[in-house]
Motif scaffolding. Structure first.
Motif, short mmCIF file in Angstrom:
data_model
loop_
_atom_site.label_atom_id
_atom_site.label_comp_id
_atom_site.label_asym_id
_atom_site.label_seq_id
_atom_site.Cartn_x
_atom_site.Cartn_y
_atom_site.Cartn_z
N ASN A 85 0.79 -1.22 0.00
CA ASN A 85 0.00 0.00 0.00
C ASN A 85 0.83 1.28 0.00
O ASN A 85 0.32 2.35 0.31
CB ASN A 85 -0.97 -0.01 1.18
N THR A 86 2.12 1.14 -0.33
CA THR A 86 2.92 2.34 -0.53
C THR A 86 3.63 2.21 -1.88
O THR A 86 4.02 1.11 -2.27
CB THR A 86 3.98 2.50 0.58
N GLN A 112 9.25 4.31 -1.66
CA GLN A 112 10.13 3.46 -0.85
C GLN A 112 11.59 3.64 -1.25
O GLN A 112 12.48 3.75 -0.40
CB GLN A 112 9.74 1.99 -0.98
N ASN A 143 8.89 -4.70 -2.03
CA ASN A 143 7.59 -4.62 -2.68
C ASN A 143 7.24 -5.93 -3.37
O ASN A 143 6.13 -6.45 -3.23
CB ASN A 143 7.61 -3.47 -3.69
#
Ligand SMILES: Nc1ncnc2c1ncn2[C@@H]1O[C@H](COP(=O)(O)OP(=O)(O)OP(=O)(O)O)[C@@H](O)[C@H]1O
Ligand SMILES: [Mg+2]
Lengths: 219, 255
Positions: free
Chosen positions: A64-65, A70, A99
């Motif tokens: 969810n980022t 990141q 991720n």
């Protein structure tokens, strides 16, 4: 307007260096992402909540980022919090790998859960431990079912590698940018980059179609 | 000589009491047929005996040794290592075979020897071939389960269980998933094991087979032993009304 690919061909060396950089970060993130994903996926499957809860938080956080955020965070924010410098390759690899781990964890979990409980019964009735049953009986069958989805992950990782250019890691897109700015030929430079990606990815995508067809036929 | 002693075995799933206090003594060489309506707890009973399901209450003793230890609240606590030992001593054959589809017939039979026992490959392979030959499938050793008939799959599953040298075998409706013409080949293998004097518990709807092969018949109803005795007693002259009704419904269309 006139297309001027000569100015791109003059920079073949730079593009080769970029391709090598892309392949390097792809290999690192593929191995790290998919193996860490397996651990996290198994963790999400665990009944022990001290394993289950952190694994779930990990998945939710990294799903969810945005990867780009990141990568920038690892490159610019982490060195402020921790007493060491981090290279562009390391920052980008961390972002993309974590991720990918989060997404592939869900693939592994789904694949493992798709195996009939009878397989667990058969394994346990022989006296296998959980890990033995997982390694010998469940995973080999689950991996086969997951192969198309994992191939798609690999394709995503390959494309995500371009995000490393945000921290000036030398890969294809970064080299394209460089060529474009030095020769004022953005159309040709970025077209060349797109074509090179296509050449790498097309066979990979064909392979994933092939796997999906194969799998359907087996069923 | 008692090999298995079960006292007050209970098991519940959520709000349903599936087993309500089973007491059972099994002597070495006994062949016990377990009958009962669907949902009466037959599978759950078998699965508790090799701890595929943790018993809720009561004790199970194998060879005189009570398994597990007493917990704080008086419940029994089982160590995984102990249960793994038990599962090797108590083999199980399933209705759905549960063969490993990614391994050949011989791969399936070797798997326990290799992974659980750590037996070297040549030795495990020789042993597995012997077991496959015993169930009449020596020539199918290299075949994958997908290319075997249901009857052949179940025979491989039996060979797989036998390879571990179990002291006792649990069969959970081994022929219920088979086409009628394949039932015989599996029953014949089980019959041969019976003649060797193996100890076995067999959940089955094949009343004729139970009558000829079992040394004792147990009728299970609502998670308790409703009636038991010799095949003649239970199958020919049942004393309880429910046993009679069950047998009548099973024999309705026989001739
Ligand atoms: N893992 C489980 N979770 C919840 N309920 C269960 C579970 N296993 C069995 N049950 C329930 O326990 C009861 C007894 O099931 P069991 O499978 O032991 O019956 P059975 O006598 O073997 O029936 P069948 O002849 O249909 O195989 C059923 O009501 C079933 O729904
Ligand atoms: Mg059952």
């Amino acid at each position: 307007m006139r297309w001027d690919f000569a100015s791109v061909f003059d920079n073949t060396d730079a593009l080769l260096v970029g391709a090598a950089g892309t392949l390097r970060i792809f290999a690192i993130c593929l191995v790290l992402g998919l193996s860490l994903g397996l651990l996290v996926g198994l963790g999400r499957y665990s009944r022990n909540r001290w394993i289950h809860i952190p694994a779930t938080i990990f998945v939710e956080f990294f799903r969810n980022t945005p990867v780009l955020v990141q990568i920038l965070w690892f490159y610019f924010a982490l060195p402020i919090l921790l007493p060491f410098q981090i290279s562009p390759l390391a920052a980008a690899s961390l972002g993309i790998s974590l991720n990918s781990a989060a997404f592939s964890a869900e693939i592994y979990r789904g694949g493992i859960q798709s195996i009939e409980t009878g397989q667990w019964d058969g394994a346990r009735a022989l006296g296998m431990r959980w890990g033995q049953a997982m390694r010998r009986i469940i995973l080999p069958q689950a991996l086969k079912r997951m192969l198309p989805a994992l191939t798609n992950r690999a394709i995503e990782i390959f494309k995500m590698s371009t995000l490393a250019s945000a921290v000036a890691y030398v890969e294809l897109l970064q080299q394209g940018k460089l060529i474009a700015s030095l020769n004022y030929n953005p159309i040709e430079a970025y077209t060349a980059v797109a074509v090179i990606f296509f050449v790498f990815l097309w066979p990979l995508v064909q392979f994933s179609y092939f796997l999906e067809r194969r799998l359907k036929r087996d069923e | 000589m008692t090999i298995l002693n079960v006292t007050g075995l209970t098991k519940r799933f959520g709000a349903t009491d599936v087993l309500r206090g089973i007491d059972l003594d099994v002597q070495r060489g006994e062949r016990i047929a377990i009958l009962g309506a669907s949902g009466s707890g037959k599978s759950t009973l078998l699965r508790c005996l090799n701890f595929m399901e943790r018993p809720g209450g009561g004790t199970i003793a194998l060879d005189g040794q009570v398994l597990g230890r007493e917990g704080k609240a008086g419940e029994r606590v089982y160590r995984e290592a102990e249960l793994i030992q038990v599962r090797q001593r108590v083999g199980m054959v399933f209705q759905q075979f549960n063969l490993f589809p990614h391994m050949t017939a011989i791969g399936n039979v070797m798997e326990g020897l290799r992974t659980v026992r750590g037996m070297p490959k040549p030795e495990a392979e020789a042993r597995a071939r012997k077991e496959l030959a015993r169930v009449g499938l020596a020539e199918k050793a290299e075949t994958y389960p997908a290319h075997l008939s249901g009857g052949q799959k179940q025979r491989v599953a039996i060979a797989r269980a036998l390879a571990m040298d179990p002291e006792m075998l649990l069969f959970d409706e081994p022929t219920s998933a088979l086409d009628p013409e394949l039932v015989g080949e599996v029953l014949n293998v089980i019959l041969a094991l019976a003649k060797e004097g193996r100890t076995m518990l067999l959940v089955t709807h094949e009343l004729g087979f139970a009558y000829h092969v079992a040394t004792r018949v147990i009728f299970l109803a609502d998670g308790a032993i409703h009636e038991q005795g010799t095949p003649d007693e239970v199958l020919k002259n049942p004393k309880k009304e429910r046993t009679r009704a069950f047998l009548a419904s099973h024999k309705q269309f026989s001739f």
